[in-house]
Scaffold this motif. Structure first.
Motif, PDB file in Angstrom:
ATOM      1  N   ARG A 278       0.830  -1.208   0.000  1.00 22.11           N
ATOM      2  CA  ARG A 278       0.000   0.000   0.000  1.00 22.11           C
ATOM      3  C   ARG A 278       0.864   1.258   0.000  1.00 22.11           C
ATOM      4  NH1 ARG A 278      -4.798  -1.781   4.195  1.00 22.11           N
ATOM      5  NH2 ARG A 278      -6.047  -2.891   2.648  1.00 22.11           N
TER       6      ARG A 278
ATOM      7  N   ILE B   8       2.070   1.734  -3.486  1.00 23.73           N
ATOM      8  CA  ILE B   8       0.968   2.244  -4.308  1.00 23.73           C
ATOM      9  C   ILE B   8       0.770   3.736  -4.051  1.00 23.73           C
ATOM     10  CG2 ILE B   8      -1.545   2.156  -4.665  1.00 23.73           C
ATOM     11  CD1 ILE B   8      -1.297  -0.918  -4.153  1.00 23.73           C
ATOM     12  N   SER B   9       0.793   4.140  -2.799  1.00 20.72           N
ATOM     13  CA  SER B   9       0.640   5.558  -2.460  1.00 20.72           C
ATOM     14  C   SER B   9       1.772   6.388  -3.041  1.00 20.72           C
ATOM     15  CB  SER B   9       0.588   5.749  -0.941  1.00 20.72           C
ATOM     16  OG  SER B   9      -0.595   5.185  -0.421  1.00 20.72           O
ATOM     17  N   ASP B  10       2.999   5.861  -2.976  1.00 24.46           N
ATOM     18  CA  ASP B  10       4.143   6.567  -3.555  1.00 24.46           C
ATOM     19  C   ASP B  10       3.970   6.737  -5.066  1.00 24.46           C
ATOM     20  OD1 ASP B  10       5.257   6.689  -1.031  1.00 24.46           O
ATOM     21  OD2 ASP B  10       6.733   5.104  -1.399  1.00 24.46           O
ATOM     22  N   LEU B  11       3.504   5.691  -5.722  1.00 26.87           N
ATOM     23  CA  LEU B  11       3.262   5.771  -7.166  1.00 26.87           C
ATOM     24  C   LEU B  11       2.137   6.757  -7.476  1.00 26.87           C
ATOM     25  CD1 LEU B  11       3.580   2.058  -8.296  1.00 26.87           C
ATOM     26  CD2 LEU B  11       5.094   3.952  -8.886  1.00 26.87           C
ATOM     27  N   ASP B  12       1.087   6.735  -6.673  1.00 21.43           N
ATOM     28  CA  ASP B  12      -0.011   7.688  -6.868  1.00 21.43           C
ATOM     29  C   ASP B  12       0.511   9.119  -6.787  1.00 21.43           C
ATOM     30  OD1 ASP B  12      -1.829   5.619  -7.161  1.00 21.43           O
ATOM     31  OD2 ASP B  12      -2.633   5.810  -5.123  1.00 21.43           O
ATOM     32  N   SER B  13       1.346   9.388  -5.795  1.00 21.37           N
ATOM     33  CA  SER B  13       1.904  10.728  -5.637  1.00 21.37           C
ATOM     34  C   SER B  13       2.761  11.108  -6.839  1.00 21.37           C
ATOM     35  CB  SER B  13       2.752  10.814  -4.362  1.00 21.37           C
ATOM     36  OG  SER B  13       1.946  10.629  -3.230  1.00 21.37           O
TER      37      SER B  13
ATOM     38  N   LEU C  64       2.518   9.909  -9.890  1.00 29.06           N
ATOM     39  CA  LEU C  64       1.642  10.112 -11.045  1.00 29.06           C
ATOM     40  C   LEU C  64       0.991  11.491 -11.014  1.00 29.06           C
ATOM     41  CD1 LEU C  64      -0.067   6.620 -11.298  1.00 29.06           C
ATOM     42  CD2 LEU C  64       1.430   7.663 -13.002  1.00 29.06           C
ATOM     43  N   VAL C  65       0.494  11.882  -9.859  1.00 29.12           N
ATOM     44  CA  VAL C  65      -0.135  13.195  -9.730  1.00 29.12           C
ATOM     45  C   VAL C  65       0.888  14.283 -10.046  1.00 29.12           C
ATOM     46  CG1 VAL C  65      -1.142  14.836  -8.078  1.00 29.12           C
ATOM     47  CG2 VAL C  65      -1.939  12.458  -8.137  1.00 29.12           C
TER      48      VAL C  65
END
Length: 88
Positions: free
Chosen positions: A17, A20-25, A27-28
């Motif tokens: 998780r 995933i959060s690091d990747l989300d950041s 990507l944003v």
């Protein structure tokens, strides 16, 4: 299957998780950077009387994106395909 360990306390789940959060950041951050560049390009084109939409580039980007997506889908055994909307 029941267990006393909840997903919130499972180390593997927490680690994935976090990734995933690091990747989300990331990507944003990349999308925001791209939007800033598109705005910069739009300002430049407006100042120099250049039309913003470049149909040749749009067509080329869509074709390249569709080819890449189709190849990924074939490798995964999927028949679905999507069209890129990341065109400037």
């Amino acid at each position: 299957m029941s267990t006393d360990i909840t997903s919130a306390s499972d180390e593997f789940v927490r680690d994935v998780r976090r990734e995933i959060s690091d990747l989300d950041s990331a990507l944003v951050e990349l999308v925001n950077k791209r939007l800033r560049l598109v705005a910069k390009l739009k300002r430049y084109k407006e100042e120099h009387g250049i039309g913003f939409v470049d149909l040749a580039r749009e067509s080329g980007c869509c074709n390249t994106s569709n080819a890449r997506t189709a190849a990924r889908c074939r490798r995964r055994g999927s028949r679905s395909s999507t069209t890129s909307f990341w065109i400037s």
